[in-house]
Structure formats: C-alpha cells, structure tokens
Design a protein around this motif. Structure first.
Motif, PDB file in Angstrom:
ATOM      1  N   VAL A 146      -3.520  -1.174   5.481  1.00  0.00           N
ATOM      2  CA  VAL A 146      -3.953  -0.177   4.722  1.00  0.00           C
ATOM      3  C   VAL A 146      -3.345   1.049   5.438  1.00  0.00           C
ATOM      4  CG1 VAL A 146      -5.567   1.243   3.755  1.00  0.00           C
ATOM      5  CG2 VAL A 146      -5.581  -1.477   3.423  1.00  0.00           C
ATOM      6  N   GLN A 147      -3.695   1.057   6.795  1.00  0.00           N
ATOM      7  CA  GLN A 147      -3.420   2.341   7.507  1.00  0.00           C
ATOM      8  C   GLN A 147      -1.866   2.628   7.667  1.00  0.00           C
ATOM      9  OE1 GLN A 147      -5.726   1.546  10.900  1.00  0.00           O
ATOM     10  NE2 GLN A 147      -7.826   2.573  10.167  1.00  0.00           N
ATOM     11  N   THR A 191       0.863  -1.196  -0.179  1.00  0.00           N
ATOM     12  CA  THR A 191       0.086  -0.012   0.072  1.00  0.00           C
ATOM     13  C   THR A 191       0.730   1.295   0.058  1.00  0.00           C
ATOM     14  OG1 THR A 191      -1.803  -1.213   1.388  1.00  0.00           O
ATOM     15  CG2 THR A 191      -1.769   1.310   1.201  1.00  0.00           C
ATOM     16  N   LEU A 213      -9.973 -10.455   9.823  1.00  0.00           N
ATOM     17  CA  LEU A 213      -9.703  -9.544   8.608  1.00  0.00           C
ATOM     18  C   LEU A 213      -7.985  -9.664   8.377  1.00  0.00           C
ATOM     19  CD1 LEU A 213     -11.694  -6.463   9.287  1.00  0.00           C
ATOM     20  CD2 LEU A 213     -12.177  -8.304   7.806  1.00  0.00           C
ATOM     21  N   LYS A 218      -5.739  -6.585   7.848  1.00  0.00           N
ATOM     22  CA  LYS A 218      -5.791  -5.836   6.745  1.00  0.00           C
ATOM     23  C   LYS A 218      -6.008  -4.338   6.809  1.00  0.00           C
ATOM     24  CE  LYS A 218      -6.306  -9.363   2.999  1.00  0.00           C
ATOM     25  NZ  LYS A 218      -5.361 -10.260   3.969  1.00  0.00           N
ATOM     26  N   PRO A 219      -6.979  -3.935   7.604  1.00  0.00           N
ATOM     27  CA  PRO A 219      -7.298  -2.625   7.820  1.00  0.00           C
ATOM     28  C   PRO A 219      -6.013  -1.866   8.453  1.00  0.00           C
ATOM     29  CG  PRO A 219      -8.999  -3.683   8.711  1.00  0.00           C
ATOM     30  CD  PRO A 219      -8.099  -4.982   8.317  1.00  0.00           C
ATOM     31  N   GLY A 220      -5.460  -2.493   9.372  1.00  0.00           N
ATOM     32  CA  GLY A 220      -4.193  -2.117   9.890  1.00  0.00           C
ATOM     33  C   GLY A 220      -3.197  -1.806   8.957  1.00  0.00           C
TER      34      GLY A 220
END
Length: 368
Positions: free
Chosen positions: A126-127, A38, A119, A122-124
């Motif tokens: 991306v951040q 990312t 998850l 994945k959210p972490g």
C-alpha cells in the motif's frame, strides 16, 4: 488520457552468497501486485484531451523514439548496428504497473509463491503504491533494462503533454527532446551489457541483511548526526534523507548505495549532455526548451510537495542531473567523446564519489 501498457516477463537474478548466511532484506517487505493496484487507483488522471489529440501524441512519441536513435548514436558513438526496439507509450497507470514489475525483479521479490510473512507484504504494498501514484505524475519517460529482451523504453504520454502545455513549448520539438534523453539511457545499457548486472548486484548487496545489532545501527546514526551538527559543506550524497539512510547502513551496504548513486549521476548527466548536444538542427527550439525546463526544475514547491520530494529522493535526483551533466560536459570538453567513452569499459572506469565533481581526477586516473 488513458493508454494501454504492455508488459513482458523475464527472470531476475539475485546476489548475496557467502560464508555467512545473508537474506534478502527486500524479501517479503512489499507485495508489488498490490502496490501496482493501489498506485493505479490513487494516481490522478492526466490532462483533458480529445481522443484525436491523444492518439496523435501516442503516434508522434512512438515515432520520435525511433528518430531519436540516430542523433543519440551519432553524438555518443555508442550502439552502432544494434537493433532499435519499439518504445511503449503508456498512461500513468501503465507506468505504475511497469515500475512495480521492474522493482519486483530488480529486488528479487517477485517470485510466485514467495513467502511474504504474516501480512503478505500488504502494508508495504500500500505504501509503495502511494509513492508510485505520486511519482506517476512527474515521470516523463523511463528506460527499464530489466524487462524484455532488449529492455523496455516507456514514455508517459499524459505527463509529456501536461509539461509541454504548461511551459508553452512546441509539442513536436519537446516530444523528440524527451525521447533523446530516454533513448540515451537505452543506448547506455544496450552498448554496455555489464551495466545492468552491476546495478542488480549493487541492489542485491543493498538488500542483504546480516546479523547486525540495533545498537550498531543507532551508533552510526548518532555519529552521522553529530557530524552534521559540526556544520560545513557535505557532498550531495550525504545530505537530506538519502544521507541519513546512507549513514545508518553497514559499510558494504553504504558502498553499494554510493555505487548506485554515482552510476545514476553518470547516466542522468550523460543523457542531459546528449539531449542538448544534438543542437537546433535536430530540435529547433532546444535552447528555449532547456531554459524553460531548468526553470521548472528550480521552481518552489509547497511544503507537502517538498516533504514528499525529500522522502522519495527526487531532490537527490535533480542534483544528479546537474552534477552529472557538469562532469560529462567537462570531460568531453577536455578529452572528446571517444575518450570519454572509456568510462563504459568496466566498473573500475566509472567515476568515484570523489571524482564526480573533479573531472580532472577521473581523467588522470582512467586515461593517464
């Protein structure tokens, strides 16, 4: 400017054993592979330059990282006789990849087959990738003690070229000046092997999650906000977002964060002291570079940049340079570099939070 990056795998250790079961609070939170991808996607390209100029910058930076070692060892009195590893000159994407790998090892969250939950972090990821993309435009160099046999010294060529152009500095002088700072970090860790373990253990404590209730956390945050409303000058480590983070932590984690903040302040201040102490015999335009660089550090940023800097702790890092250099300057002026080097003896000889702005207190406690 796109340059290759080489990576080197090594094992990371984690801490946190004890009678009460504690888990790594970092585990499962961030998919660092996704963060690297990312970040590389979001990171803006470096300054426009010809292939010849890019190759010349890579060659000169690689050479400067070797030439800087002699003056750094002479000023510090450290690392005499130790090997001089080759630096890695990278682009922004290369730095992001290396930083993500280092963070996964430092936090003990990069093991293959790790359970990252529903998850998969994945959210972490991306951040974290977005934050790495932002940071990748500001980092000039970095020493990573956690990868490679002798650590890894990274120099981010497009950022160095961008700053030297912006400030209208002599490229050769500025590149060597940057290398003096980063090589000092390599010398600090290579001559003091316990430092990397100390840092990793503190990060391990910072990531421990016990059986604490949410009400305890909220209570600490409320107390901290109440103290802030009373006014008065606060120590740098208790201001801003870093201060609020510190206020919400249980005592063991707060103490670990304080240890990391004080260590970072010492390391950055010592490196800034060294890069100026070498003098014009090594870097002819050192005074012009320092004046221009300090002016750049203080310049106003737009509201979004100020917010991002606060959230990422970059303002706290700027304070580390200033406070740390003042501490090192004062101690060296009072007792000389040889006696200052007692600071690298053990964790007990590192400056306390109360001593970083009171160098005489450190001298009295450690040197007697």
């Amino acid at each position: 400017m796109r340059l290759p990056v080489m990576s080197d795998d090594s094992e990371a250790t984690t801490s946190g054993d004890g009678a009460k079961a504690k888990r790594n609070g970092f585990a499962g939170a961030i998919d660092w592979d996704l963060a690297a991808k990312t970040g590389a996607t979001l990171s803006p390209r470096g300054p426009s330059t010809s292939r010849y100029s890019a190759e010349q910058a890579v060659t000169e930076l690689s050479d400067a990282s070797i030439r800087a070692e002699g003056p750094v060892r002479e000023v510090t009195g450290l690392a005499d006789g130790l090997p001089i590893p080759q630096a890695q000159v990278v682009d922004r994407a290369g730095w992001i990849q290396a930083a993500a790998q280092s963070m996964s090892q430092l936090t003990g969250t990069g093991a293959d087959g790790e359970d990252r939950g529903l998850l998969g972090g994945k959210p972490g990821g991306v951040q974290a990738g977005a934050m790495l993309a932002f940071l990748s435009t500001a980092i000039l160099g970095q020493y990573d003690p956690f990868t490679g046999e002798n650590g890894t010294l990274l120099l981010v060529a497009p950022n160095i070229v961008s700053v030297e152009r912006m400030l209208k500095l002599d490229p050769s002088d500025f590149r060597l000046w940057v290398c003096l700072h980063e090589v000092t970090h390599r010398v600090q860790f290579s001559s003091t092997p316990w430092l990397s373990d100390y840092m990793q253990e503190s990060v391990g404590v910072l990531g421990e999650v016990g059986e604490e209730s949410a009400s305890d956390l909220i209570g600490r945050l409320t107390d901290a906000l109440r103290e802030r409303r009373k006014g008065g000058e606060q120590p740098a480590e208790q201001r801003g977002v870093v201060g609020l983070l510190r206020a919400t932590q249980a005592p063991p984690q707060r103490e670990a964060l304080d240890r990391l903040l004080m260590l970072g302040t010492l390391l950055e201040g010592h490196a800034d002291h060294v890069m100026d102490a070498v003098g014009p015999s090594v870097v002819p335009s050192v005074e012009q570079i320092r004046a221009a660089f300090d002016k750049r550090r203080k310049r106003a940023a737009n509201p979004l940049q100020r917010l991002l800097r606060a959230l990422l702790g970059m303002d706290a890092k700027m304070a580390q340079y200033v406070r740390g250099k003042a501490f090192v300057d004062a101690v060296v002026a009072q007792v000389g570099m040889a006696n200052f080097n007692t600071i690298w003896t053990s964790a007990e000889t590192l400056p306390l939070t109360s001593e970083i702005e009171d160098s005489a207190a450190w001298v009295t406690r450690v040197l007697g």
